[in-house]
Motif scaffolding. Structure first.
Motif, PDB file in Angstrom:
ATOM      1  N   ASP A  22      12.926  16.580   1.720  1.00 22.94           N
ATOM      2  CA  ASP A  22      11.985  15.872   2.335  1.00 22.94           C
ATOM      3  C   ASP A  22      11.624  14.474   1.429  1.00 22.94           C
ATOM      4  O   ASP A  22      10.958  14.392   0.514  1.00 22.94           O
ATOM      5  CB  ASP A  22      10.480  16.685   2.258  1.00 22.94           C
ATOM      6  CG  ASP A  22      10.484  17.795   3.447  1.00 22.94           C
ATOM      7  OD1 ASP A  22      11.398  17.750   4.326  1.00 22.94           O
ATOM      8  OD2 ASP A  22       9.557  18.419   3.316  1.00 22.94           O
ATOM      9  N   THR A  23      12.302  13.709   2.004  1.00 21.32           N
ATOM     10  CA  THR A  23      12.511  12.207   1.137  1.00 21.32           C
ATOM     11  C   THR A  23      11.614  11.366   1.587  1.00 21.32           C
ATOM     12  O   THR A  23      11.367  10.246   0.865  1.00 21.32           O
ATOM     13  CB  THR A  23      13.967  11.579   1.501  1.00 21.32           C
ATOM     14  OG1 THR A  23      13.870  11.337   2.905  1.00 21.32           O
ATOM     15  CG2 THR A  23      14.925  12.613   1.088  1.00 21.32           C
ATOM     16  N   THR A  46      10.700  13.671   6.918  1.00 13.75           N
ATOM     17  CA  THR A  46      10.959  14.939   6.292  1.00 13.75           C
ATOM     18  C   THR A  46      12.250  15.516   6.989  1.00 13.75           C
ATOM     19  O   THR A  46      12.581  15.332   7.997  1.00 13.75           O
ATOM     20  CB  THR A  46       9.631  15.897   6.713  1.00 13.75           C
ATOM     21  OG1 THR A  46       9.691  16.062   8.345  1.00 13.75           O
ATOM     22  CG2 THR A  46       8.532  15.687   6.025  1.00 13.75           C
ATOM     23  N   TYR A  47      12.826  16.571   6.361  1.00 16.50           N
ATOM     24  CA  TYR A  47      13.886  17.380   6.873  1.00 16.50           C
ATOM     25  C   TYR A  47      13.520  18.102   8.039  1.00 16.50           C
ATOM     26  O   TYR A  47      14.299  18.170   9.159  1.00 16.50           O
ATOM     27  CB  TYR A  47      14.451  18.468   5.870  1.00 16.50           C
ATOM     28  CG  TYR A  47      15.723  19.154   6.229  1.00 16.50           C
ATOM     29  CD1 TYR A  47      16.794  18.521   6.491  1.00 16.50           C
ATOM     30  CD2 TYR A  47      15.512  20.733   6.947  1.00 16.50           C
ATOM     31  CE1 TYR A  47      17.996  19.360   6.965  1.00 16.50           C
ATOM     32  CE2 TYR A  47      16.463  21.200   7.211  1.00 16.50           C
ATOM     33  CZ  TYR A  47      17.601  20.771   7.259  1.00 16.50           C
ATOM     34  OH  TYR A  47      18.816  21.576   7.660  1.00 16.50           O
ATOM     35  N   GLU A  48      12.277  18.562   8.359  1.00 20.39           N
ATOM     36  CA  GLU A  48      11.544  19.185   9.282  1.00 20.39           C
ATOM     37  C   GLU A  48      11.779  18.595  10.433  1.00 20.39           C
ATOM     38  O   GLU A  48      11.943  18.834  11.610  1.00 20.39           O
ATOM     39  CB  GLU A  48      10.008  19.431   9.033  1.00 20.39           C
ATOM     40  CG  GLU A  48       9.460  20.319  10.031  1.00 20.39           C
ATOM     41  CD  GLU A  48       8.080  20.671   9.389  1.00 20.39           C
ATOM     42  OE1 GLU A  48       7.856  20.729   8.244  1.00 20.39           O
ATOM     43  OE2 GLU A  48       7.089  20.488  10.438  1.00 20.39           O
ATOM     44  N   LYS A  53       6.753  25.226   2.572  1.00 22.71           N
ATOM     45  CA  LYS A  53       7.689  25.328   3.643  1.00 22.71           C
ATOM     46  C   LYS A  53       9.021  26.253   3.231  1.00 22.71           C
ATOM     47  O   LYS A  53       9.303  26.274   1.974  1.00 22.71           O
ATOM     48  CB  LYS A  53       8.359  24.138   4.061  1.00 22.71           C
ATOM     49  CG  LYS A  53       6.693  23.168   4.755  1.00 22.71           C
ATOM     50  CD  LYS A  53       7.593  22.166   5.760  1.00 22.71           C
ATOM     51  CE  LYS A  53       7.666  20.943   4.860  1.00 22.71           C
ATOM     52  NZ  LYS A  53       7.895  19.508   5.467  1.00 22.71           N
ATOM     53  N   LEU A  82      13.003  21.555  -0.628  1.00 18.42           N
ATOM     54  CA  LEU A  82      11.905  20.516  -0.323  1.00 18.42           C
ATOM     55  C   LEU A  82      12.512  19.328  -0.929  1.00 18.42           C
ATOM     56  O   LEU A  82      11.946  17.938  -0.455  1.00 18.42           O
ATOM     57  CB  LEU A  82      10.574  20.760  -0.818  1.00 18.42           C
ATOM     58  CG  LEU A  82       9.707  21.957  -0.088  1.00 18.42           C
ATOM     59  CD1 LEU A  82       8.293  22.125  -0.690  1.00 18.42           C
ATOM     60  CD2 LEU A  82       9.702  21.628   1.432  1.00 18.42           C
ATOM     61  N   GLN A 125       3.844  21.852   0.558  1.00 16.61           N
ATOM     62  CA  GLN A 125       4.948  22.348  -0.607  1.00 16.61           C
ATOM     63  C   GLN A 125       5.269  23.895  -0.226  1.00 16.61           C
ATOM     64  O   GLN A 125       5.918  24.513  -1.210  1.00 16.61           O
ATOM     65  CB  GLN A 125       4.186  22.218  -1.859  1.00 16.61           C
ATOM     66  CG  GLN A 125       3.907  21.031  -2.378  1.00 16.61           C
ATOM     67  CD  GLN A 125       5.195  20.096  -2.277  1.00 16.61           C
ATOM     68  OE1 GLN A 125       6.218  20.374  -2.965  1.00 16.61           O
ATOM     69  NE2 GLN A 125       5.301  19.107  -1.444  1.00 16.61           N
ATOM     70  N   GLN A 136       5.318   8.355  -4.926  1.00 13.98           N
ATOM     71  CA  GLN A 136       4.889   9.677  -4.098  1.00 13.98           C
ATOM     72  C   GLN A 136       3.357   9.740  -4.602  1.00 13.98           C
ATOM     73  O   GLN A 136       2.726   9.230  -5.337  1.00 13.98           O
ATOM     74  CB  GLN A 136       5.559  10.947  -4.822  1.00 13.98           C
ATOM     75  CG  GLN A 136       4.873  11.028  -6.177  1.00 13.98           C
ATOM     76  CD  GLN A 136       5.663  12.294  -6.871  1.00 13.98           C
ATOM     77  OE1 GLN A 136       6.433  13.324  -6.125  1.00 13.98           O
ATOM     78  NE2 GLN A 136       5.485  12.640  -8.127  1.00 13.98           N
ATOM     79  N   ASP A 186       8.331  10.795   0.539  1.00 14.47           N
ATOM     80  CA  ASP A 186       7.194  10.435  -0.315  1.00 14.47           C
ATOM     81  C   ASP A 186       7.977   9.488  -1.343  1.00 14.47           C
ATOM     82  O   ASP A 186       6.979   8.771  -2.098  1.00 14.47           O
ATOM     83  CB  ASP A 186       6.541  11.564  -0.977  1.00 14.47           C
ATOM     84  CG  ASP A 186       5.289  11.375  -1.466  1.00 14.47           C
ATOM     85  OD1 ASP A 186       4.646  10.340  -0.931  1.00 14.47           O
ATOM     86  OD2 ASP A 186       4.641  12.063  -2.050  1.00 14.47           O
ATOM     87  N   SER A 209       1.979  21.242  13.210  1.00 11.20           N
ATOM     88  CA  SER A 209       1.753  21.326  11.853  1.00 11.20           C
ATOM     89  C   SER A 209       0.441  22.027  11.305  1.00 11.20           C
ATOM     90  O   SER A 209      -0.404  22.319  11.941  1.00 11.20           O
ATOM     91  CB  SER A 209       1.411  19.378  11.764  1.00 11.20           C
ATOM     92  OG  SER A 209       1.613  19.278  10.471  1.00 11.20           O
ATOM     93  N   PHE A 229       3.526  16.235   3.336  1.00 11.84           N
ATOM     94  CA  PHE A 229       4.507  16.943   2.647  1.00 11.84           C
ATOM     95  C   PHE A 229       4.097  18.291   1.942  1.00 11.84           C
ATOM     96  O   PHE A 229       3.858  18.601   0.843  1.00 11.84           O
ATOM     97  CB  PHE A 229       5.188  16.166   1.483  1.00 11.84           C
ATOM     98  CG  PHE A 229       5.596  14.926   2.028  1.00 11.84           C
ATOM     99  CD1 PHE A 229       6.505  14.467   2.583  1.00 11.84           C
ATOM    100  CD2 PHE A 229       4.536  13.788   1.585  1.00 11.84           C
ATOM    101  CE1 PHE A 229       6.995  13.346   3.045  1.00 11.84           C
ATOM    102  CE2 PHE A 229       4.800  12.348   2.272  1.00 11.84           C
ATOM    103  CZ  PHE A 229       5.970  12.333   2.776  1.00 11.84           C
TER     104      PHE A 229
END
Lengths: 472, 472
Positions: free
Chosen positions: A325-326, A118-120, A318, A322, A316, A307, A328, B433, A314
């Protein structure tokens, strides 16, 4: 807890001198190893047989901790018996050399110790992957660099992704219903292609018998007319051709399949081919292992194919976009950060730097070819200049060279390369790969990807082959 | 070539001061980052939205090379915007912390820059994998540590390997003939299991509909009677149950499925379960990412399932014991060296060191549980002590806490965790999380794997949740 505190390795407290000294000592060991690796007077390998190497050191794991000094000893021992893959005379694989910026980037990646899902958790690395994949697609020539892609743990997995996507594109129901819901699929690849195509087919439940090997010409290039013939034949049997794998630089010959002709056939028969591309920067671009990308022409396909929308990973709801968030898209959950070393090397060299580095390797190959093509005792496996850095040749020692009995000669020649290779490793002077191919007995396959190699190293290789093989 | 020489990065000539200084400068940047990462007064994350972060720096790749000074600037920028996964207040994942020996080992792995496929190219690492896998099998309790195994790029791939092996064991013809040659296979897993089971089934051509989710009890443990009922039901439909995945520590609840009861059912129905085990040392053992092993009870099965015997890679006429050429067991061709960091950490801590480190994390979880179980504004997602380090809870801000309309209350509560999490990231103070599960609205899932965390960090987390959420 006592033991952790005793070794005082965690936490690395502000100003914790012991921890910092330990890390710096490891760095010093590595820096010395790097200098040594590029030094032609050192061995490529200090070879020992497995049982012998097991006994040369205490490698066992026990209940009790070792001291930090023991840890440093283990680091030194590990490097002592490692292959010096950066050595200018190590030609064993297509991934050799050690780029200093790539290495620094890999160290930094380890220090950042995160995951690509995730970008997170990996904001910078996710963006760098985005930037780099786009650049790669632009180079491939897809319109405006559009499309998708992912860095995967090696070319075999990238190829498996390609096959997975091709199947899903044609029969999306396969994701839920499995292979029993689709007709018999067949894939096509050159008889000289990499074994990962068959491995992928086995894993994906397609089966290796459904991978049809297409004839290659004498220089190892897939023959398009044979491909089309086999596609038509498969269709007549009621099978569904869904995937053609073409290779730009085969493993042994370095052959480039005729991509345009193959693409035309695939377009005509509606088969996946120019829809994706596996690109391994850990080979000719000399990025540290591993670094492999699958580039995909159609946006959104990887996501819908793979996915599972696990809500614990992931979310949804956030706060950020999104689409970054690669995770998946991947078969993996956690995914190692393989992007930074490529990105940083690209910054350091520019595209022209990579080009120059690859050109140099190609130049060295041509030098080798020119040197041995008419040299006594050498025979080329196929005619003509090298198609890539691969140079495939036999060395015939005097005792084999003049044998008149062809069968006996081939039998003896088959044993020459393995013996010379074993001796190279015993002496530790150089390493080059060999293998048989089809009805051809064992021959050397030279490849060059280390920009540190020079003409003199090529000269050395030839001298060494002759020195080690003359009595055979 | 001019550009390579200009930057003078390769070869790292003996005494090449510029190269060595560059590497040392990167090391200094990393050492400063490490010290900062463990410092509670620094931010866990300097958060920016993707578009904003793209603009805060020049991340573009161009034709021309950058200077080495620019490269150092890029290294600093990358770490500035990275997540500090070692920070004692980063609780976002089950892979946190930064072990100094593990880090040093990963640096050394990068420096050795090789591949796991043959003993020839990775003599030490192949032996260390051999030694470590045996040790892990001994701990699992398989007789004399016998069996097989491989380190793979993450738990999802390890799980996919397990499914692949289970299928092959029951129907070896699937390798050549594909899924159309076998009856309809079904796999079973807990409704709380990791999404990789379904991903694997989709990839392997089994299909997600053939993964039957078994009910879990309120604490997230698979219910064995439901498993057996579903197995019998599947058999009655003519399906072939071939694989049961049980979880020791589920992703969200940290639940341990009743392994013995499940194993008995699998034995009775002749289904793969205790035949393999996925073990991820990059989680509770805090080994740097990635480090995941699949352990397999039956020797030789991985080899026969996956081998393609590519003669260009696995020559059969080499001088050493070829059983150490483990590459053909893998789906990957090149395989990253993930073993050294685990092995070196094991040497540094001993088994008891890992035990102490994990015990500390469990102790912190219990501390958190005891602190919030009766605290005003908190509600536990399930009753009883944590089953692992996972603590699942809702924080109800005063504005939500006293709402009488249940539907409205749940609707409001569902939005609380995402807002608090977004604020945590904006302030950069901590990360934890959250996710929904079944009919349960968004709740926090705390996990602890960083041995650097302390009771005070748990206190801080609670204070911070209340500070950031009290107005909601």
């Amino acid at each position: 807890v006592a033991y952790i505190l005793q070794n005082n390795l965690l936490p690395a407290l502000n100003g914790d001198a012991k921890t910092m000294n330990f890390l710096q000592e490891v760095v010093d060991i590595m820096l010395a190893y790097i200098v040594e690796s590029f030094d032609r007077s050192t061995k490529v390998i200090d070879f020992h047989y497995p049982n012998e190497l097991l006994q040369r050191n205490n490698w066992e794991l026990s209940d009790e901790p070792e001291t930090l000094d023991d840890i440093l000893i283990s680091c030194r021992a590990t490097l002592k018996y490692a292959i010096k893959t950066a050595h200018p005379r190590y030609f064993n694989q297509l991934s050799t050399g050690l780029d200093m910026v790539g290495l620094a980037a890999d160290w930094l990646t380890s220090t950042a110790n995160t995951n690509m899902f995730t970008y997170e958790v990996a904001p910078v690395f996710v963006l760098l992957e985005y930037v780099t994949l786009k650049k790669m697609r632009e180079i491939i020539g897809w319109q405006d660099g559009r499309g998708d892609g992912i860095f995967s743990p090696g070319g075999a997995i990238s190829n498996m992704y390609a096959m997975l996507l091709a199947r899903y594109k044609m029969f999306p129901e396969v994701k839920e219903k499995g292979m029993s819901s689709v007709p018999r699929l067949v894939a096509f690849t050159s008889e000289h292609s990499h074994f990962s195509i068959k491995k992928g087919a086995a894993a994906l439940g397609i089966g290796t018998e459904s991978v049809i090997c297409i004839k290659a010409d004498e220089r190892g290039k897939m023959i398009p007319s044979d491909l089309e013939r086999r596609i038509i034949e498969a269709k007549q049997k009621g099978y569904v051709p869904f995937f053609v794998s073409a290779t730009a630089g085969t493993t042994v010959y370095g052959a480039f399949d005729p991509l345009m002709a193959i693409a035309d056939i695939c377009k005509k028969h509606d088969i996946w081919m120019a829809n994706s591309m596996t690109w391994n920067p850990h080979k000719m671009m000399a990025v540290p292992l591993q670094c492999s990308a699958l580039l995909v022409r159609e946006e959104g396909l990887m996501q819908s194919c793979n996915q599972m929308q696990a809500c614990y990973l992931f979310q949804q709801d956030k706060q950020y976009d999104l689409s970054y968030d690669t995770g998946d898209k991947a078969l993996q959950c956690g995914r190692h950060v393989d992007i930074f070393k490529l990105w940083l090397m690209w910054r350091a060299k520019g595209t022209i730097g990579f080009e120059a580095q690859i050109d140099k390797c190609l130049e060295l190959s041509e030098y080798l070819y020119n040197k041995i093509k008419d040299r006594e005792g050498y025979e080329m496996v196929f005619d003509g200049k090298p198609q890539h850095t691969n140079v495939c040749f036999w060395y015939l020692p005097p005792g084999v060279r003049y044998l008149e009995d062809k069968v006996e000669k081939m039998k003896r020649l088959h044993k020459v390369a393995p013996v010379i290779k074993a001796r190279m490793m015993e002496y530790g002077t150089t390493m080059v790969s060999y293998q048989p191919q089809g009805d051809k007995v064992n021959f050397f396959r030279m490849v060059i990807s280390n920009p540190a190699a020079t003409f003199e190293d090529i000269d050395f290789l030839i001298e060494e082959i002759e020195r080690l093989g003359q009595d055979l």
